[in-house]
Write a protein that holds these residues in place. Structure first.
Motif, PDB file in Angstrom:
ATOM      1  N   SER A  13     -31.862  -6.707  10.489  1.00 51.68           N
ATOM      2  CA  SER A  13     -32.481  -5.551  11.131  1.00 51.68           C
ATOM      3  C   SER A  13     -31.387  -4.670  11.719  1.00 51.68           C
ATOM      4  N   ALA A  14     -31.710  -3.412  11.933  1.00 50.37           N
ATOM      5  CA  ALA A  14     -30.755  -2.493  12.564  1.00 50.37           C
ATOM      6  C   ALA A  14     -30.373  -3.012  13.949  1.00 50.37           C
ATOM      7  N   LYS A  15     -31.348  -3.580  14.642  1.00 53.12           N
ATOM      8  CA  LYS A  15     -31.080  -4.129  15.973  1.00 53.12           C
ATOM      9  C   LYS A  15     -30.041  -5.248  15.910  1.00 53.12           C
ATOM     10  N   MET A  16     -30.167  -6.144  14.917  1.00 49.72           N
ATOM     11  CA  MET A  16     -29.198  -7.235  14.793  1.00 49.72           C
ATOM     12  C   MET A  16     -27.825  -6.710  14.388  1.00 49.72           C
ATOM     13  N   ILE A  17     -27.797  -5.692  13.552  1.00 46.87           N
ATOM     14  CA  ILE A  17     -26.507  -5.106  13.175  1.00 46.87           C
ATOM     15  C   ILE A  17     -25.820  -4.556  14.421  1.00 46.87           C
ATOM     16  N   ARG A  18     -26.570  -3.849  15.261  1.00 43.25           N
ATOM     17  CA  ARG A  18     -25.993  -3.326  16.506  1.00 43.25           C
ATOM     18  C   ARG A  18     -25.497  -4.470  17.388  1.00 43.25           C
ATOM     19  N   HIS A  19     -26.278  -5.544  17.449  1.00 42.70           N
ATOM     20  CA  HIS A  19     -25.888  -6.712  18.254  1.00 42.70           C
ATOM     21  C   HIS A  19     -24.583  -7.310  17.730  1.00 42.70           C
ATOM     22  N   TYR A  20     -24.489  -7.507  16.421  1.00 42.13           N
ATOM     23  CA  TYR A  20     -23.267  -8.070  15.862  1.00 42.13           C
ATOM     24  C   TYR A  20     -22.082  -7.128  16.059  1.00 42.13           C
ATOM     25  N   GLU A  21     -22.353  -5.846  16.085  1.00 40.35           N
ATOM     26  CA  GLU A  21     -21.288  -4.879  16.363  1.00 40.35           C
ATOM     27  C   GLU A  21     -20.807  -5.031  17.807  1.00 40.35           C
ATOM     28  N   GLN A  23     -20.882  -7.648  19.513  1.00 32.45           N
ATOM     29  CA  GLN A  23     -20.202  -8.938  19.589  1.00 32.45           C
ATOM     30  C   GLN A  23     -18.831  -8.906  18.910  1.00 32.45           C
ATOM     31  N   GLY A  24     -18.516  -7.783  18.262  1.00 29.52           N
ATOM     32  CA  GLY A  24     -17.223  -7.647  17.603  1.00 29.52           C
ATOM     33  C   GLY A  24     -17.155  -8.307  16.237  1.00 29.52           C
ATOM     34  N   LEU A  25     -18.296  -8.674  15.664  1.00 25.68           N
ATOM     35  CA  LEU A  25     -18.287  -9.330  14.358  1.00 25.68           C
ATOM     36  C   LEU A  25     -18.194  -8.341  13.209  1.00 25.68           C
ATOM     37  N   VAL A  26     -18.678  -7.145  13.418  1.00 24.75           N
ATOM     38  CA  VAL A  26     -18.633  -6.098  12.400  1.00 24.75           C
ATOM     39  C   VAL A  26     -18.332  -4.784  13.111  1.00 24.75           C
ATOM     40  N   ALA A  27     -17.629  -3.919  12.421  1.00 26.70           N
ATOM     41  CA  ALA A  27     -17.310  -2.610  12.992  1.00 26.70           C
ATOM     42  C   ALA A  27     -17.920  -1.526  12.114  1.00 26.70           C
ATOM     43  N   SER A  28     -18.323  -0.453  12.743  1.00 27.95           N
ATOM     44  CA  SER A  28     -18.803   0.694  11.976  1.00 27.95           C
ATOM     45  C   SER A  28     -17.948   1.896  12.338  1.00 27.95           C
ATOM     46  N   ARG A  29     -17.920   2.805  11.432  1.00 30.69           N
ATOM     47  CA  ARG A  29     -17.268   4.066  11.732  1.00 30.69           C
ATOM     48  C   ARG A  29     -18.340   5.002  12.273  1.00 30.69           C
ATOM     49  N   ARG A  30     -17.936   5.972  13.066  1.00 27.53           N
ATOM     50  CA  ARG A  30     -18.891   6.937  13.606  1.00 27.53           C
ATOM     51  C   ARG A  30     -18.655   8.282  12.944  1.00 27.53           C
ATOM     52  N   LEU A  31     -19.748   8.865  12.514  1.00 30.56           N
ATOM     53  CA  LEU A  31     -19.693  10.217  11.950  1.00 30.56           C
ATOM     54  C   LEU A  31     -19.610  11.217  13.088  1.00 30.56           C
ATOM     55  N   GLU A  32     -19.355  12.480  12.768  1.00 28.13           N
ATOM     56  CA  GLU A  32     -19.250  13.514  13.795  1.00 28.13           C
ATOM     57  C   GLU A  32     -20.513  13.596  14.646  1.00 28.13           C
ATOM     58  N   ASN A  33     -21.656  13.331  14.043  1.00 23.94           N
ATOM     59  CA  ASN A  33     -22.916  13.386  14.785  1.00 23.94           C
ATOM     60  C   ASN A  33     -23.180  12.124  15.612  1.00 23.94           C
TER      61      ASN A  33
END
Length: 129
Positions: A13-21, A23-33
């Motif tokens: 789920s998107a919620k779990m992805i945010r949680h793992y982020e 926790q430092g397990l996965v990183a995402s890049r941020r777009l300008e928006n």
């Protein structure tokens, strides 16, 4: 790709992805928006995490397994040790659950299950309080 697409492709789920982020397990890049942006390697990490969590690995073990997965110079013995330690923990939990089930089965067998108010299940719970 956005978090919704990453969720669909990873099975999380998107919620779990945010949680793992967080926790430092996965990183995402941020777009300008400010939206999160994921690439194919991120999806592979998310799938790895999902599979590890499906096997009930605790987050700290997932972190260690991810580090070993990323390290091409790893020793498979390190991975095996984590897996076998987890098996031992799962077996200990299973044994504890079997003991609980046995106790509850015993209590239920001694409960009349009728309209009377006396109940050995509640009496046992009261004794343990």
């Amino acid at each position: 790709m956005n978090i919704g697409e990453a969720a669909r492709l990873s099975g999380l789920s998107a919620k779990m992805i945010r949680h793992y982020e967080t926790q430092g397990l996965v990183a995402s890049r941020r777009l300008e928006n400010g939206y999160r942006d994921y690439a194919a390697p991120d999806i592979a990490v998310l799938r790895f995490i999902r599979h590890a969590r499906d096997l009930a690995f605790p987050l700290e073990d997932v972190r260690r397994l991810l580090a070993l997965w990323r390290d091409r110079n790893r020793a498979s013995a390190d991975v095996r040790r984590i897996a076998l330690d987890h098996v031992a923990a799962l077996e200990a939990k299973a044994e504890a659950m079997q003991r609980m089930a046995h106790s509850l089965r015993h209590l239920a067998a001694h409960c009349h299950g009728d309209g009377r108010p006396d109940c050995p299940i509640l009496e046992e719970l009261e004794r343990q309080a």
